[in-house]
Design an enzyme around this catalytic site. Structure first.
Site, PDB file in Angstrom:
ATOM      1  N   GLY A  51       0.909  -1.310   0.243  1.00 40.54           N
ATOM      2  CA  GLY A  51      -0.088  -0.011   0.131  1.00 40.54           C
ATOM      3  C   GLY A  51       1.166   0.857  -0.014  1.00 40.54           C
ATOM      4  O   GLY A  51       1.469   1.068   0.813  1.00 40.54           O
ATOM      5  N   CYS A  78       5.159  -5.197   0.976  1.00 41.61           N
ATOM      6  CA  CYS A  78       5.731  -4.687   1.381  1.00 41.61           C
ATOM      7  C   CYS A  78       5.338  -3.894   2.594  1.00 41.61           C
ATOM      8  O   CYS A  78       5.307  -4.079   4.414  1.00 41.61           O
ATOM      9  CB  CYS A  78       4.942  -3.871   0.038  1.00 41.61           C
ATOM     10  N   TYR A  79       4.294  -2.785   1.928  1.00 44.13           N
ATOM     11  CA  TYR A  79       2.938  -2.243   3.525  1.00 44.13           C
ATOM     12  C   TYR A  79       2.825  -3.481   4.671  1.00 44.13           C
ATOM     13  O   TYR A  79       2.881  -3.696   5.488  1.00 44.13           O
ATOM     14  CB  TYR A  79       2.465  -2.248   3.279  1.00 44.13           C
ATOM     15  N   HIS A 165       7.808  -7.349  -4.297  1.00 46.70           N
ATOM     16  CA  HIS A 165       6.520  -7.379  -4.934  1.00 46.70           C
ATOM     17  C   HIS A 165       6.719  -8.947  -6.058  1.00 46.70           C
ATOM     18  O   HIS A 165       6.812  -8.872  -6.737  1.00 46.70           O
ATOM     19  CB  HIS A 165       5.837  -6.585  -5.695  1.00 46.70           C
ATOM     20  N   GLU A 167       3.989 -10.297  -6.761  1.00 46.98           N
ATOM     21  CA  GLU A 167       3.241 -10.482  -8.104  1.00 46.98           C
ATOM     22  C   GLU A 167       3.430 -10.104  -8.835  1.00 46.98           C
ATOM     23  O   GLU A 167       2.803 -10.490  -9.656  1.00 46.98           O
ATOM     24  CB  GLU A 167       1.749  -9.874  -7.236  1.00 46.98           C
ATOM     25  N   SER A 219     -27.441  -6.755 -22.231  1.00 52.95           N
ATOM     26  CA  SER A 219     -26.779  -6.700 -23.811  1.00 52.95           C
ATOM     27  C   SER A 219     -26.205  -7.159 -24.551  1.00 52.95           C
ATOM     28  O   SER A 219     -26.478  -6.442 -26.348  1.00 52.95           O
ATOM     29  CB  SER A 219     -25.674  -6.082 -23.383  1.00 52.95           C
ATOM     30  N   GLY A 220     -26.328  -8.322 -25.262  1.00 52.72           N
ATOM     31  CA  GLY A 220     -26.124  -8.784 -25.462  1.00 52.72           C
ATOM     32  C   GLY A 220     -24.605  -9.684 -25.717  1.00 52.72           C
ATOM     33  O   GLY A 220     -23.400  -9.817 -25.978  1.00 52.72           O
ATOM     34  N   GLY A 221     -23.787  -8.834 -24.318  1.00 53.70           N
ATOM     35  CA  GLY A 221     -22.230  -9.286 -23.734  1.00 53.70           C
ATOM     36  C   GLY A 221     -22.167 -10.251 -23.140  1.00 53.70           C
ATOM     37  O   GLY A 221     -22.950 -11.053 -22.837  1.00 53.70           O
ATOM     38  N   VAL A 222     -21.470 -10.904 -22.765  1.00 54.42           N
ATOM     39  CA  VAL A 222     -20.668 -11.968 -22.928  1.00 54.42           C
ATOM     40  C   VAL A 222     -20.672 -11.791 -20.914  1.00 54.42           C
ATOM     41  O   VAL A 222     -21.240 -12.657 -20.402  1.00 54.42           O
ATOM     42  CB  VAL A 222     -19.143 -11.887 -22.933  1.00 54.42           C
ATOM     43  N   ASP A 223     -20.794 -10.623 -20.135  1.00 52.36           N
ATOM     44  CA  ASP A 223     -21.223 -10.522 -19.042  1.00 52.36           C
ATOM     45  C   ASP A 223     -22.761 -10.837 -18.517  1.00 52.36           C
ATOM     46  O   ASP A 223     -23.207 -11.876 -17.931  1.00 52.36           O
ATOM     47  CB  ASP A 223     -20.750  -9.608 -18.188  1.00 52.36           C
ATOM     48  N   SER A 224     -23.564  -9.790 -19.371  1.00 52.23           N
ATOM     49  CA  SER A 224     -25.421 -10.025 -18.889  1.00 52.23           C
ATOM     50  C   SER A 224     -25.051 -11.564 -19.687  1.00 52.23           C
ATOM     51  O   SER A 224     -26.301 -11.906 -18.988  1.00 52.23           O
ATOM     52  CB  SER A 224     -26.066  -9.149 -19.655  1.00 52.23           C
ATOM     53  N   SER A 225     -25.028 -11.689 -20.911  1.00 53.22           N
ATOM     54  CA  SER A 225     -25.718 -13.198 -20.517  1.00 53.22           C
ATOM     55  C   SER A 225     -25.171 -14.078 -19.892  1.00 53.22           C
ATOM     56  O   SER A 225     -26.203 -15.569 -19.981  1.00 53.22           O
ATOM     57  CB  SER A 225     -25.039 -13.564 -22.342  1.00 53.22           C
ATOM     58  N   LYS A 365     -13.065 -11.341 -16.263  1.00 57.05           N
ATOM     59  CA  LYS A 365     -13.104 -11.168 -17.891  1.00 57.05           C
ATOM     60  C   LYS A 365     -12.663 -12.787 -17.516  1.00 57.05           C
ATOM     61  O   LYS A 365     -13.721 -13.746 -18.926  1.00 57.05           O
ATOM     62  CB  LYS A 365     -13.075 -10.100 -18.440  1.00 57.05           C
TER      63      LYS A 365
END
Ligand code: XMP
Length: 509
Positions: A51, A78-79, A165, A167, A219-225, A365
């Site tokens: 942080g 780190c922090y 770090h 990561e 919406s026809g997008g992947v998330d809402s589908s 995603k």
């Protein structure tokens, strides 16, 4: 699962991704979580993130010290390490200068985290304060030239600290160190698969919704589908989806989306067309934030009116993803600065008094795409590039008019056709056109032209938090430019956007 405590690091999502890549579930929480809540989550390990603060600052984020006595392994980064050492009685020295960049890390003890790690390896440092004295029971396990205590352990209590770090990919063996923590120290198993997620999630939705009705904006997008499919598997006909055509979609998009959704989802969908209402609302408006707010507001009214027709609906479902959730939980409890007001987040639920169902809120995603595949969603929907809620309105710089919309639709159609034909569609996070509100002079068939300029934007990204402009072959760019200028009336110049995010954003408005 692994619990990640967010101390405000810009790398939090990366830590989460690293854990998930190993098929282990993890969740990011604020340092304000109670010890009881942690016990309920029952994590196999806890990671305290880095942080920007110094532990000496008055309002620096803190977590209850009792977290170190739960008998659960803790890794402070780190922090996170400085907080742990400070809380347990060690000494952290305040620095006026940050150490930033690569450092050679010398491993002194190859047990646990450093099992199989080279004696000398590269690590990425980004810190101000550093540890000068360890609490009782801790020993130094690695050093760099500038930082004597670059890594520490209290094996008896299962407490680990890394000043650098692990990561970020600049720490060459960082992934191995995290794997050692997750599997050797915490004893996690690789059980986080989309199959198990889908099963748990369907049960959870059933339990939450209990025979009530759910509405979902699709919406026809992947998330809402994917959200629709998942909820449909859980509650069947008690789910109704609403698709709003705002007149700001791409060429033939409303028609195509309708077809695809009907063909593949077999879910109740109400299609509402309100194109004139949106265009009227946007008339004469050029300011990007105003456009976004107007579109969001009208969307809400249209959606609400349609939702009211569905009797007895108690829940509103949204395809919110994990990056949005992470962005909204800041370590300091305050909102981060608003860059753009995304119209699909917030606003809706409060006013409509519906309870929220967000089955994808812990997914990235790429995981949503895997889940879609698991649920049997066709590739056509899984691999759709993201398209913003405000649609073409934020890709026409300046005022939105019918003429500009139709020019941009044609330009975008040519661009997408070439991108797909040349097999770049799946490889790009997004590829689209932007219509600029300026004209330039050209010559066509011996005649002077004075027409619009179109910009082509193509980016690669993992999650839209950062993005790079795509290094498309010059030949393809040439073909795209040529076709646009020749085939679309009203455009005589094409430019390619070569800006990355940050400092630019993906969309132009
Ligand atoms: P920016 O332009 O902020 O975009 O770099 C990041 C990602 O978000 C998409 N985007 C939106 N998506 N509603 C959405 O559903 C919105 O209002 C919105 N604005 C931007 C953008 O296309 C990119 O993928």
């Amino acid at each position: 699962m692994i619990l990640i405590i967010d101390f405000g690091s810009q790398y939090n999502q990366l830590i989460a991704r690293r854990v998930r890549e190993n098929r282990v579930y993890c969740q990011i929480e604020s340092p304000n979580v109670s010890i009881d809540y942690i016990k309920k989550l029952n994590p196999k390990g806890i990671i305290l993130s880095g942080g920007p603060s110094s532990i000496y600052e008055k309002h620096s984020p803190r977590i209850n010290k009792a977290v170190f006595d739960l008998g659960i392994p803790v890794l402070g980064i780190c922090y996170g390490m400085q907080f742990m050492i400070g809380a347990l009685g060690g000494t952290v020295k305040r620095a006026d200068k940050r150490e930033y960049g690569f450092a050679a890390l010398f491993i002194k003890n190859h047990m646990d985290l450093f099992n199989g790690v080279n004696k000398k390896t590269k690590c990425w440092m980004s810190h101000g304060d550093s540890i000068v004295k360890l609490p009782r029971g801790f020993k130094t396990t690695a050093s760099t030239e500038n930082t004597n205590i670059a890594a520490t352990v209290n094996s008896k209590k299962g407490l680990y600290g890394l000043q650098f770090h692990p990561e970020v990919h600049h720490t060459s063996q960082g992934k191995k160190m995290l794997r050692n923590f997750i599997f050797q120290v915490c004893g996690c198993k690789r059980t986080w698969t989309m199959k198990s997620f889908a099963k748990d999630s369907i049960n959870q939705i059933k339990e939450t919704v209990k025979g009530k009705k759910v509405i979902l904006g699709i919406s026809g997008g992947v998330d809402s589908s994917v959200a629709a499919l998942l909820i449909h598997k859980a509650i069947g006909k008690n789910l109704t989806c609403i698709f709003v055509d705002n007149g700001l979609l791409r060429k033939d998009e409303a028609k195509k989306v309708k077809q695809t959704l009907k063909q593949h989802l077999h879910i109740k969908i109400r299609f509402v067309s309100s194109t004139t209402r949106f265009l009227k609302g946007l008339a004469g408006v050029s300011d990007p934030e105003k456009k976004r707010k107007i579109i969001g507001g009208i969307f809400m009214e249209v959606f609400e009116a349609e939702a009211k027709k569905i009797k007895g609906a108690d829940f509103l479902a949204q395809g919110t993803l994990y990056p949005d959730v992470i962005e909204s939980i800041s370590a300091f409890g305050g909102p981060t600065s608003v860059i753009k007001s995304h119209h699909n987040v917030g606003g809706l639920p409060k006013k409509m008094k519906l309870k929220l169902v967000e089955p994808l809120r812990y997914l990235f995603k790429d995981e949503v795409r895997l889940l879609g595949k698991e649920l049997g969603l066709p590739d056509e929907l899984i691999w759709r590039q993201p398209f913003p809620g405000p649609g073409l309105a934020i890709r026409i710089i300046g005022e939105i008019t019918q003429r500009r919309l139709s020019i941009l639709r044609e330009v975008d159609a040519v661009l997408l056709e070439e991108i797909k034909k040349n097999r770049y569609y799946k490889r790009l996070w997004q590829s689209f056109a932007v219509l600029l509100p300026i004209k330039s002079v050209g010559v066509m068939g011996d005649k002077r032209t004075y027409e619009n300029i179109a910009a082509v934007r193509a980016v690669t990204s993992k999650d839209a938090m950062t993005a790079d402009w795509a290094k498309l072959p010059h030949k393809l760019l040439g073909k795209i430019s040529n076709r646009i200028i020749n085939e679309v009336n009203g455009v005589n110049r094409v430019v390619y956007d070569i800006s990355s995010k940050p400092p630019s954003t993906v969309e132009w408005e």
